[in-house]
Motif scaffolding. Structure first.
Motif, PDB file in Angstrom:
ATOM      1  N   GLN A   1      16.557  -2.036 -13.120  1.00  0.00           N
ATOM      2  CA  GLN A   1      16.634  -1.437 -11.781  1.00  0.00           C
ATOM      3  C   GLN A   1      15.631  -0.397 -11.702  1.00  0.00           C
ATOM      4  O   GLN A   1      14.918  -0.367 -10.728  1.00  0.00           O
ATOM      5  N   LEU A   2      15.401   0.568 -12.786  1.00  0.00           N
ATOM      6  CA  LEU A   2      14.403   1.580 -12.664  1.00  0.00           C
ATOM      7  C   LEU A   2      13.045   1.088 -12.345  1.00  0.00           C
ATOM      8  O   LEU A   2      12.229   1.540 -11.797  1.00  0.00           O
TER       9      LEU A   2
ATOM     10  N   CYS B   1       8.189   0.849  -6.079  1.00  0.00           N
ATOM     11  CA  CYS B   1       7.988   1.172  -4.657  1.00  0.00           C
ATOM     12  C   CYS B   1       7.810   2.632  -4.727  1.00  0.00           C
ATOM     13  O   CYS B   1       7.781   3.199  -3.489  1.00  0.00           O
ATOM     14  N   GLY B   2       7.890   3.102  -5.757  1.00  0.00           N
ATOM     15  CA  GLY B   2       7.676   4.892  -5.670  1.00  0.00           C
ATOM     16  C   GLY B   2       6.487   5.343  -4.953  1.00  0.00           C
ATOM     17  O   GLY B   2       6.462   6.152  -4.077  1.00  0.00           O
ATOM     18  N   SER B   3       5.336   4.671  -5.168  1.00  0.00           N
ATOM     19  CA  SER B   3       4.166   5.032  -4.428  1.00  0.00           C
ATOM     20  C   SER B   3       4.351   4.804  -2.956  1.00  0.00           C
ATOM     21  O   SER B   3       4.016   5.791  -2.253  1.00  0.00           O
ATOM     22  N   HIS B   4       4.581   3.814  -2.721  1.00  0.00           N
ATOM     23  CA  HIS B   4       4.912   3.430  -1.222  1.00  0.00           C
ATOM     24  C   HIS B   4       6.051   4.525  -0.535  1.00  0.00           C
ATOM     25  O   HIS B   4       5.694   4.960   0.485  1.00  0.00           O
TER      26      HIS B   4
ATOM     27  N   ILE C   1      -4.354   9.952  -4.398  1.00  0.00           N
ATOM     28  CA  ILE C   1      -3.768  10.713  -5.577  1.00  0.00           C
ATOM     29  C   ILE C   1      -2.508  10.067  -5.694  1.00  0.00           C
ATOM     30  O   ILE C   1      -2.132   9.880  -7.078  1.00  0.00           O
ATOM     31  N   ILE C   2      -1.728   9.995  -4.970  1.00  0.00           N
ATOM     32  CA  ILE C   2      -0.279   9.361  -5.116  1.00  0.00           C
ATOM     33  C   ILE C   2      -0.412   7.938  -5.990  1.00  0.00           C
ATOM     34  O   ILE C   2       0.215   7.591  -6.897  1.00  0.00           O
ATOM     35  N   TYR C   3      -1.176   7.027  -5.336  1.00  0.00           N
ATOM     36  CA  TYR C   3      -1.463   5.641  -5.774  1.00  0.00           C
ATOM     37  C   TYR C   3      -2.294   5.888  -7.337  1.00  0.00           C
ATOM     38  O   TYR C   3      -2.164   5.120  -8.221  1.00  0.00           O
ATOM     39  N   GLY C   4      -3.174   6.905  -7.258  1.00  0.00           N
ATOM     40  CA  GLY C   4      -3.819   6.764  -8.446  1.00  0.00           C
ATOM     41  C   GLY C   4      -3.100   7.146  -9.701  1.00  0.00           C
ATOM     42  O   GLY C   4      -3.096   6.954 -10.788  1.00  0.00           O
ATOM     43  N   VAL C   5      -2.054   8.166  -9.410  1.00  0.00           N
ATOM     44  CA  VAL C   5      -0.915   8.780 -10.494  1.00  0.00           C
ATOM     45  C   VAL C   5       0.143   7.767 -10.782  1.00  0.00           C
ATOM     46  O   VAL C   5       0.374   7.489 -11.750  1.00  0.00           O
ATOM     47  N   ARG C   6       0.606   7.209  -9.714  1.00  0.00           N
ATOM     48  CA  ARG C   6       1.789   6.358  -9.970  1.00  0.00           C
ATOM     49  C   ARG C   6       1.583   4.837  -9.953  1.00  0.00           C
ATOM     50  O   ARG C   6       2.641   4.158 -10.645  1.00  0.00           O
ATOM     51  N   THR C   7       0.359   4.405  -9.767  1.00  0.00           N
ATOM     52  CA  THR C   7       0.219   2.920  -9.980  1.00  0.00           C
ATOM     53  C   THR C   7      -0.499   2.469 -11.235  1.00  0.00           C
ATOM     54  O   THR C   7      -1.538   3.251 -11.114  1.00  0.00           O
ATOM     55  N   LYS C   8      -0.021   1.798 -12.124  1.00  0.00           N
ATOM     56  CA  LYS C   8      -0.764   2.032 -13.505  1.00  0.00           C
ATOM     57  C   LYS C   8      -2.010   1.168 -13.540  1.00  0.00           C
ATOM     58  O   LYS C   8      -2.915   1.513 -13.875  1.00  0.00           O
TER      59      LYS C   8
END
Length: 315
Positions: A237-238, A244-247, A293-300
């Motif tokens: 689940q996590l 979806c976190g970045s979005h 920044i969001i996508y760079g940090v959160r998207t592996k």
């Protein structure tokens, strides 16, 4: 010069942008964070575009929509900040009437486009999580191109009446706009005519775009959450929700300032003008800076390729 601001005229050849009224003495200092945000936005969004273009493994619907968002953010910030800096640094306050209408159109158009791109991203997440086996066959390249075209056409057509209506009004009071860019209602309010058409249309577009887009995003995420909670383990689940976190962060970065700005216009009549202008500027500059920044940090996938890019350059 002072007479030119009060003499009767139907369509002025130029408007005068005041920058941030009440904070003229601090313009140079204000320009520092604004310029910093703009530089981060330019570098970050161009990096996203470069990495997605260069890496074949990122040629997927989610990253195509991310490239659309990066391109939209680049146009949005570039359409306003250079003129702001010329006001802050060189006191260059004049802007041609047609240039003002063009800036007005680009700002409104790409704000609407950003919202539409978020809906497209929500659709991608819905299909990827709720119907994973059909993702590649549902969101094919032609389908993605049609969605992208629909987003562009919707924003372009909905906003097109803004400059046409603004050009139609007679401006016989003043040509001074108490703003740092040609914001639609700030400009139209200078007209010496009944501007209810412009005002009502602007409100209708705002409610229709934001209301419908938020509704579709909410419906998508309700279905996504139902699919996530039906997974057998907490780790699954996590992990799925993490995609979806970045979005979700980007959604918050766009819609929270939008709601705050709308509430200020509705209830903040006693607030100083400079506060309204500062918030309007932040609304245009902060999201384009935060998105890469969001996508760079959160998207592996993006984070790894950015690190690899700079590591190779360092070597």
């Amino acid at each position: 010069m002072s007479d030119s601001n009060t003499t009767d005229f139907t369509n002025p050849s130029t408007f005068i942008l005041l920058g941030i009224p009440g904070l003229e003495a601090a313009h140079v200092w204000i320009s520092i964070p604004f310029c910093t945000m703009y530089i981060i936005s330019i570098l970050g969004n161009f990096t996203i575009l470069f990495i997605v273009k260069r890496e074949p493994s990122l040629h997927e619907p989610m990253y195509y929509f991310l490239c659309m968002l990066a391109g939209s953010d680049l146009v949005l910030s570039t359409s306003t900040l250079p003129k702001m800096l010329s006001i802050f640094w060189f006191n260059s306050r004049e802007i041609d009437f047609s240039a003002c209408l063009t800036q007005l159109y680009f700002v409104a158009c790409f704000l609407v486009m950003d919202s539409g791109i978020l809906v497209a991203m929500a659709l991608d997440r819905y299909v990827a999580i709720c119907h994973p086996l059909r993702h590649s066959t549902t969101l094919t390249s032609p389908v993605v191109m049609k969605i992208a075209l629909a987003v562009v056409l919707r924003s372009g057509m909905l906003v097109l009446p803004f400059p046409f209506l603004a050009r139609r009004w007679p401006y016989c009071r003043t040509n001074i706009i108490p703003h740092s860019y040609c914001e639609h209602m700030a400009m139209v309010k200078l007209a010496c005519a009944d501007i209810h058409i412009s005002s009502n249309y602007s409100i209708s577009v705002g409610f229709m775009v934001t209301g419908l887009d938020v509704f579709f995003i909410m419906v998508s995420y309700i279905q996504i959450l139902r699919a996530i909670f039906s997974l057998p383990t907490k780790d699954a689940q996590l992990k799925t929700f993490g995609t979806c976190g970045s979005h979700l962060c980007v959604i918050l970065s766009i819609y929270i300032p939008s709601v705050f700005s709308a509430l200020m216009h509705r209830f903040g009549h006693n607030m100083a003008v400079y506060f309204h202008v500062l918030m309007a500027n932040a609304y245009l500059l902060v999201p384009p800076m935060l998105h890469p920044i969001i996508y760079g940090v959160r998207t592996k996938q993006i984070r790894d390729r950015v690190l690899r890019l700079f590591t190779h350059k360092g070597i």
